[in-house]
Design an enzyme around this catalytic site. Structure first.
Site, mmCIF file in Angstrom:
data_model
loop_
_atom_site.group_PDB
_atom_site.id
_atom_site.type_symbol
_atom_site.label_atom_id
_atom_site.label_comp_id
_atom_site.label_asym_id
_atom_site.label_seq_id
_atom_site.Cartn_x
_atom_site.Cartn_y
_atom_site.Cartn_z
ATOM 1 N N HIS A 1 0.860 -1.191 0.000
ATOM 2 C CA HIS A 1 0.000 0.000 0.000
ATOM 3 C C HIS A 1 0.899 1.245 0.000
ATOM 4 O O HIS A 1 2.116 1.130 0.165
ATOM 5 C CB HIS A 1 -0.887 0.010 1.257
ATOM 6 C CG HIS A 1 -0.084 0.189 2.509
ATOM 7 N ND1 HIS A 1 0.518 -0.869 3.162
ATOM 8 C CD2 HIS A 1 0.283 1.312 3.200
ATOM 9 C CE1 HIS A 1 1.192 -0.415 4.203
ATOM 10 N NE2 HIS A 1 1.077 0.903 4.245
ATOM 11 N N HIS B 1 5.577 5.675 -1.099
ATOM 12 C CA HIS B 1 6.334 4.460 -1.401
ATOM 13 C C HIS B 1 5.553 3.229 -0.950
ATOM 14 O O HIS B 1 4.632 3.329 -0.145
ATOM 15 C CB HIS B 1 7.700 4.491 -0.695
ATOM 16 C CG HIS B 1 7.580 4.439 0.789
ATOM 17 N ND1 HIS B 1 7.317 5.568 1.548
ATOM 18 C CD2 HIS B 1 7.655 3.407 1.662
ATOM 19 C CE1 HIS B 1 7.233 5.223 2.825
ATOM 20 N NE2 HIS B 1 7.431 3.911 2.929
#
Length: 186
Positions: free
Chosen positions: A43, A129
């Site tokens: 995620h 990220h």
């Protein structure tokens, strides 16, 4: 339930998770990290809330629900590998996405709404990220040239159409459970 942590995140579609996982399975032997993230747990964190009372979560859900209703789905493209922590012994190994104003705008809105509601949030700049692994476990120091040597060889873009409030269950695999899902549907 007390003790669990919560965070808002961009949910990656299954084809994006599969793409990352295939790269991990092909290349992980070159990166001896101690803990690899389960593919279902990939995620992009927007705001980490920590351990929270249900009333606070309900307020946050209402606020982020309004944000999601005003947003259309958008595209993200995987970009490059990187690390956080000490250069020779990184704590986090990640894959980022190409800069995207829509993503930055949504993160800023979610973050600011949570601050207004009284949440105490991390003040570090947003660095979107996907965490791939944690805690360097190599006998030799980590070599930065590995990031270029084994970088993703093909471009991969995907559509973002959901934000999720995840609940962390450290004793389970995968460890992140969807607590509330928001569709981007302006």
């Amino acid at each position: 339930m007390k003790g669990n942590h919560y965070f808002f995140a961009v949910k990656l579609p299954s084809e994006a998770k599969k793409f990352i996982h295939q790269w991990v399975m092909t290349n992980k032997e070159h990166f001896p990290f101690k803990r690899w993230v389960h593919p279902e747990d990939y995620h992009i964190t927007l705001a980490f809330l920590g351990d929270q009372q249900i009333e606070m979560l309900e307020r946050a859900i209402a606020a982020v629900g309004k944000i999601a209703k005003e947003e259309k789905p958008f595209e993200l493209t995987f970009h490059q590998l990187g690390t956080f922590g000490k250069a020779t012994e990184p704590r986090i190994f990640w894959l980022d996405v190409k800069p995207c104003e829509r993503l930055t705008g949504i993160q800023k809105n979610v973050y600011n709404q949570c601050i207004k509601l009284g949440f105490s949030l991390d003040k570090k700049p947003f660095r979107p990220h996907i965490t791939l692994a944690r805690k360097w476990g190599g006998i030799d120091p980590f070599q930065m040239n590995l990031l270029d040597l084994y970088s993703f060889r093909q471009s991969f873009s995907f559509s973002v159409n959901q934000i999720v409030l995840y609940e962390t269950h450290l004793d389970q695999t995968p460890k992140y459970k969807e607590y509330h899902v928001f569709q981007l549907d302006a």
